[in-house]
Design a protein around this motif. Structure first.
Motif, short mmCIF file in Angstrom:
data_model
loop_
_atom_site.label_atom_id
_atom_site.label_comp_id
_atom_site.label_asym_id
_atom_site.label_seq_id
_atom_site.Cartn_x
_atom_site.Cartn_y
_atom_site.Cartn_z
N VAL B 205 17.52 37.06 29.66
CA VAL B 205 16.75 36.11 30.01
C VAL B 205 15.35 36.08 29.43
O VAL B 205 14.72 35.30 28.79
CB VAL B 205 16.72 36.02 31.48
CG1 VAL B 205 15.61 34.81 31.83
CG2 VAL B 205 18.08 35.54 32.12
N ASN B 208 15.45 35.61 25.53
CA ASN B 208 15.57 34.16 25.21
C ASN B 208 15.16 33.04 25.83
O ASN B 208 15.22 31.84 25.26
CB ASN B 208 17.33 33.85 25.24
CG ASN B 208 18.13 34.76 24.30
OD1 ASN B 208 17.86 34.78 22.97
ND2 ASN B 208 18.73 35.94 24.69
N ARG B 209 14.38 33.33 26.88
CA ARG B 209 14.15 32.19 27.79
C ARG B 209 12.43 32.31 28.08
O ARG B 209 11.99 31.26 28.67
CB ARG B 209 14.70 32.17 28.96
CG ARG B 209 16.18 31.42 28.76
CD ARG B 209 16.11 30.06 28.65
NE ARG B 209 17.55 29.57 28.38
CZ ARG B 209 18.20 29.74 27.32
NH1 ARG B 209 17.85 30.25 26.32
NH2 ARG B 209 19.38 29.14 27.32
N THR B 210 11.74 33.56 27.65
CA THR B 210 10.36 33.60 28.27
C THR B 210 9.63 33.66 27.06
O THR B 210 9.93 33.94 26.07
CB THR B 210 10.18 34.84 28.88
OG1 THR B 210 10.42 36.10 28.35
CG2 THR B 210 11.26 34.91 30.36
N ARG B 211 8.51 33.25 27.32
CA ARG B 211 7.18 33.34 26.11
C ARG B 211 6.98 34.78 25.74
O ARG B 211 7.02 34.82 24.50
CB ARG B 211 5.89 32.91 26.70
CG ARG B 211 4.82 33.01 25.85
CD ARG B 211 3.59 32.61 26.72
NE ARG B 211 2.34 33.42 25.98
CZ ARG B 211 1.34 33.77 26.44
NH1 ARG B 211 0.79 33.20 27.91
NH2 ARG B 211 0.34 34.31 26.18
N PHE B 214 9.68 35.51 23.33
CA PHE B 214 9.54 34.93 22.10
C PHE B 214 8.69 35.66 21.33
O PHE B 214 8.84 35.82 19.94
CB PHE B 214 8.92 33.56 22.39
CG PHE B 214 8.73 32.88 21.09
CD1 PHE B 214 10.01 32.39 20.11
CD2 PHE B 214 7.38 32.55 20.60
CE1 PHE B 214 9.56 31.55 19.09
CE2 PHE B 214 7.25 32.22 19.49
CZ PHE B 214 8.17 31.45 18.75
N GLU B 215 7.40 36.18 21.96
CA GLU B 215 6.17 36.82 21.22
C GLU B 215 6.79 37.99 20.72
O GLU B 215 6.53 38.53 19.51
CB GLU B 215 4.80 36.89 22.16
CG GLU B 215 4.37 35.65 22.59
CD GLU B 215 3.40 35.58 23.30
OE1 GLU B 215 2.30 34.80 22.96
OE2 GLU B 215 3.06 36.69 23.88
N LYS B 217 9.74 38.99 19.80
CA LYS B 217 10.82 38.74 18.63
C LYS B 217 10.14 38.45 17.56
O LYS B 217 10.10 38.68 16.22
CB LYS B 217 11.81 37.63 18.94
CG LYS B 217 13.18 38.17 19.20
CD LYS B 217 14.20 37.05 19.16
CE LYS B 217 13.98 36.05 20.65
NZ LYS B 217 15.35 35.36 20.53
N ALA B 218 8.94 37.39 17.62
CA ALA B 218 8.00 37.00 16.55
C ALA B 218 7.37 38.28 15.94
O ALA B 218 7.38 38.39 14.98
CB ALA B 218 7.07 36.06 17.02
N GLU B 221 9.76 40.16 13.90
CA GLU B 221 10.31 39.57 12.62
C GLU B 221 9.08 39.39 11.63
O GLU B 221 9.60 39.84 10.53
CB GLU B 221 10.56 38.10 13.09
CG GLU B 221 10.71 37.18 11.74
CD GLU B 221 12.11 36.27 11.44
OE1 GLU B 221 12.71 36.13 12.45
OE2 GLU B 221 12.32 36.01 10.11
N SER B 222 7.79 38.87 11.91
CA SER B 222 7.04 39.07 11.12
C SER B 222 5.73 39.13 11.68
O SER B 222 5.17 38.40 12.53
CB SER B 222 7.11 37.74 10.30
OG SER B 222 5.59 37.43 9.53
N GLY B 229 0.13 32.89 14.73
CA GLY B 229 0.55 32.36 15.85
C GLY B 229 -0.25 32.66 16.94
O GLY B 229 0.34 32.26 18.10
N GLY B 230 -0.96 33.39 16.84
CA GLY B 230 -1.74 33.77 18.17
C GLY B 230 -1.25 34.90 19.14
O GLY B 230 -1.56 34.92 20.17
N VAL B 231 -0.35 35.40 18.45
CA VAL B 231 0.43 36.73 19.11
C VAL B 231 -0.68 38.13 18.95
O VAL B 231 -0.78 38.39 17.62
CB VAL B 231 1.54 37.04 18.97
CG1 VAL B 231 2.29 38.08 19.76
CG2 VAL B 231 2.69 35.75 18.92
#
Lengths: 523, 355
Positions: B205, B208-211, B214-215, B217-218, B221-222, B229-231
């Motif tokens: 969860v 795949n579902r939380t901010r 996502f941050e 994974k981002a 990845e890069s 993107g502000g991470v």
């Protein structure tokens, strides 16, 4: 300067070189002839395809089409080892030296079979060192050497491997002016001994100082070859930038007096030293206004953008958006305050290449509707809005579930621009928004920027494409060595005027007006 | 659309290939591979092996999840080994020093373990964020410190007590035990195996579902795209490391609360390192990790049978190594192939074969 005999067989001939990467053509039908014993400069903007071409010549990549001839004989390089065998050496922009080894060890590393690693190698190195101007003992650790000497060690490395044709990738990028002069003296000395150089640069004054001939590459293909003694920097700049746009259309101004972005006395010091990368930048962008920044690349444009976006920490100065002081905020907070950002390198900074398009829609907007609800992502919302961008911005894709890497460059960029114009930004920072995209995508992106400007969006546009700058901007500022040195009026300025202001040759046209107080050091 | 081919083919190929490799190793060492593999499979039905495998899977699963969180953003938490050890000692001492109402007691011990694991991971995290110290180096060194600290804490003159020829922490009162599911002579499945499953679901969860996921994974990845993107890279390192350490702290909870009720000299070692291999094997996917943990546990437990057919059980280690290596290679090969195929497909569908 030695005069080369035109009748001699050229050292290197590249003909019809084409190299495709998925979605982009990096080189297309490139022709390049380098005579033996000359310094041949290869000029072009970043991303024009210089590096790919050199990688092909050095055997790091294989061309899809075209042939390479060295000393009149056709060759096929499968690896750099093949290129070295044919007498081609490369000095990379970023030094590839082991600091904790000695000069001799660095030179011999990987070429132990030539002269062993002992006294014999040492003698060969000392013999060669003279021609590179390296005066230090081969037993000294490389970490003790300065930048200029390290570069000499790099040159020594390729000489040791028997190179007669030496590729120098932006060799002056890391040097101070005096060191550049010394390097040029070394190159001339070596030229007299019969070495041939391929000199990659986008610094026009340096190219004119050292090269015997110049080939310009633009958008992956060679535009032409010129004699630096007769061609002017302006003409070269024009060749590099090209004039592919229709003449800038006249249109009514939408500039208001509402200040959106205010940058005051912004300064940034390079990470590695005390050299100012940005110095006393004052900038105002108003609602409905496009402010263009012109400048030869590497004069601080990237740093200016990244400092305004909060990705670099300003040394001094303030950044205000409307009435809000952003100076102390992070990138995400600045984005949330209403800045859209089209980064200069969409692969590195704009996209998550292996992620589907809808995940890329979330990047930079992970805290905002419609793609997110607080700490939770809103996947249906993200997908729906991605579909909207795909439709509105004509992103050619079979669906929104394909990874971003599968799209062509132009479609990737349309997605990025579409994303950054979502969420009602008040300011758009666009770095090279149409670089490396096809003409159709270029026209669409320009239209979208114009439309957003008419709605009252403030735009800060950075571009190496002078026609793009003149065509889109309401105001143009010229950036040189980290400072804004001149203002230009896009309704009257020509690319030639801008070009000469960019190289620091001084304002020659009434359309370019030097900024008071910004002294330009003469060259 | 090739999901099956992309996700399941590589590990299947890799396992087949490594089985082949081990078969060759067995033949070379003069044993019959069929007999050896047969003995391993039939061992599952013997005694408590099946239950042991399930219990072991749970433990490995938690360790691999801890590693995977770091892996998501290219953060190598090699320190799971030390984090779970320190967490186990401190939680056992804490749990053994007083009694709370049933349920609450166990919950308190679990929370303490997570907290201690996170704190132990906080040291390399802070070093990395403030001083740029490579987390691989610092977490490995923290593993050494953890071993010493644990040995010190269970000394008789500190918190430990001598029982027979074993030194251990005081036994946790019964109110802190977590009951399991008994299968009689076949053994007892630890109750906290379900904690492992719950963690897996939570991990899915989160990713795949939380901010935050996502941050994470981002960033993995890069890092440049994430920054644009502000991470905040530093914040992500800190949170990911603390979370990884917190989960690592739970690794030994099923055993301590379900069977041992104490930390003693027989405490299992090396689970953190197995976790790294399993996270690699499972490609950081909760389902993949579960499969990897099960496979690992099976090899571990049924490998005991190899001695009976005269094969050194160390062959299992070779097998595990071969699997990880071939999985990593197989995924990379398939990934490149898939990306090129995808680009061709997109080009074809648009009628403009990517120029």
């Amino acid at each position: 300067m030695s005069t080369s005999t035109p009748a001699a067989t050229p050292a290197v001939v590249l003909s019809g070189i084409t190299k495709r990467f998925p979605g982009v053509v990096a080189n297309s039908d490139v022709h390049l002839t380098v005579r033996a014993g000359e310094v041949h400069a290869l000029c072009g903007e970043n991303g024009a395809g210089k590096s790919t071409l050199m990688k092909i010549l050095y055997g790091m990549q294989q061309p899809d089409e075209g042939t390479i001839e060295v000393d009149g004989k056709p060759v096929r390089f499968r690896s750099p080892a093949d290129a070295i065998k044919a007498g081609i050496g490369m000095v990379h922009q970023h030094f590839m030296l082991a600091d904790n080894l000695t000069v001799q060890e660095n030179v011999v590393l990987g070429a132990e079979s030539l002269h062993g690693i002992g006294g014999k190698a040492r003698k060969v190195i000392q013999g060669l060192a003279e021609s590179t101007g390296l005066t230090v003992d081969p037993g000294v650790l490389v970490e003790r050497l300065g930048v200029a000497d390290r570069q000499r060690v790099e040159i020594l490395k390729v000489l040791y491997r028997g190179a007669k044709v030496i590729i120098l990738d932006e060799p002056t990028a890391v040097l101070v002016p005096q060191e550049v002069d010394e390097l040029f003296a070394t190159l001339r000395g070596m030229q007299e001994q019969g070495f041939t150089f391929l000199f990659i640069s986008h610094k026009l004054d340096e190219v004119r100082a050292i090269a015997d001939s110049v080939t310009v590459i633009r958008r992956g293909t060679t535009v032409g070859t010129a004699d630096p003694k007769t061609v002017s920097s302006r003409q070269l700049a024009e060749m590099m930038v090209g004039s592919e746009l229709p003449s800038p259309e006249t249109r009514e101004s939408t500039v208001t007096d509402k200040v959106v972005l205010l940058v005051e006395n912004l300064g940034l010091v390079a990470e590695e030293g005390t050299r100012p990368v940005l110095d006393g930048i004052d900038l105002v962008v108003r609602s409905g206004e496009v402010v263009g920044i012109a400048g030869v690349e590497g004069n601080g444009q990237t740093e200016l953008v990244e400092t305004i976006m909060g990705m670099r920490k300003a040394h001094h100065g303030r950044v205000l958006l409307g009435d809000r002081d952003l100076t102390k905020l992070g990138t995400l907070a600045r984005r949330e305050a209403g800045i859209g950002y089209v980064p200069e390198d969409r692969h590195r900074q704009g996209l998550l290449l292996t992620q589907p398009l809808w995940a890329n829609r979330i990047l930079g907007y992970q805290t905002r509707t419609p793609v997110s609800k607080g700490q939770w992502l809103d996947l249906p919302g993200a997908k729906k809005d991605t579909q909207r961008i795909v439709d509105e911005f004509d992103v050619r894709t079979p669906g929104i579930d394909v990874p971003a890497a599968a799209l062509s460059g132009g479609n990737q960029q349309k997605l990025v621009v579409g994303r950054e114009l979502s969420g009602d930004p008040v300011l758009l920072i666009a770095s090279h928004p149409t670089r490396g995209v096809d003409v159709g995508a270029q026209a669409l992106i320009w239209d979208e920027i114009k439309r957003a400007r008419a709605r009252g969006l403030a735009v800060l546009l950075i571009s190496a494409d002078l026609d793009e700058l003149i065509g889109l901007s309401d105001t143009i500022k010229v950036m040189l060595r980290g400072r804004l040195v001149a203002d230009a009026d896009p309704s009257t300025v020509t690319p030639e005027d801008l070009g000469s202001a960019m190289t620091g040759a001084g304002a020659t046209s009434p359309a370019v007006e030097a900024v008071p107080g910004a002294e330009v050091e003469g060259e | 659309m090739g999901i099956l081919r992309g996700k399941l083919l590589p590990p299947a190929l890799a396992i087949l290939f490594s089985a082949l490799l081990c078969g060759v190793a067995l033949v070379v060492s003069g044993a019959n591979p069929a007999e050896a593999f047969g003995a391993m499979v039939s061992q599952v039905g013997e005694g408590t092996t099946a239950v042991d495998i399930i219990n072991s899977t749970g433990t490995y699963y938690i360790a691999a999840l801890a590693v995977a969180i770091g892996f998501q953003m290219n953060l190598f938490n090699i320190g799971v080994e030390g984090q779970y050890r320190v967490a186990a000692v401190v939680a056992a001492v804490f749990g053994g020093s007083f009694a709370l109402p049933p349920g609450l007691h166990a919950l308190a011990i679990i929370l303490v373990a997570a907290l201690v694991g996170a704190l132990w991971a906080a040291i390399p995290a802070i070093l990395k964020v403030t001083r740029g110290v490579n987390e691989v180096i610092s977490t490995i060194m923290m593993n050494g410190l953890a071993l010493g600290l644990a040995a010190y804490l269970i000394r008789e003159d500190v918190f430990g007590e001598l029982r027979g020829n074993n030194i251990r922490t005081p036994e946790i009162h019964e109110s802190g035990w977590v009951p399991g599911i008994s299968f009689g002579a076949s053994g007892t499945v630890f109750g906290l195996v379900f904690l492992a499953a719950a963690l897996g679901i939570g991990y899915w969860v989160m990713m795949n579902r939380t901010r935050f996921g996502f941050e994470l994974k981002a960033s993995g990845e890069s890092s440049t795209a994430a920054a644009a993107g502000g991470v905040s890279a530093k914040k992500m390192v800190l949170i990911a490391m603390l979370l990884s350490g917190g989960i690592a702290g739970l690794v030994s909870m099923p055993e301590i609360l379900g069977r041992d009720h104490t930390y003693n000299l027989n405490f299992p070692a090396g689970i953190g390192f197995s976790g790294i291999a399993i996270a690699l094997l499972g490609r950081n996917h909760p389902g993949g990790i579960a499969f990897g943990a099960l496979l690992w546990a099976f090899l571990d437990k049924s490998g005991l049978a190899l001695d009976n057919v005269g094969v050194p059980r160390e062959i299992v280690t070779i097998m595990q190594g071969a699997i990880v290596l071939s999985v990593v290679v197989a995924y990379e090969v398939v990934r490149r192939f898939e990306l090129a195929a995808e680009q061709r497909r997109v080009g074809k569908e648009l009628g403009t074969v990517a120029a």
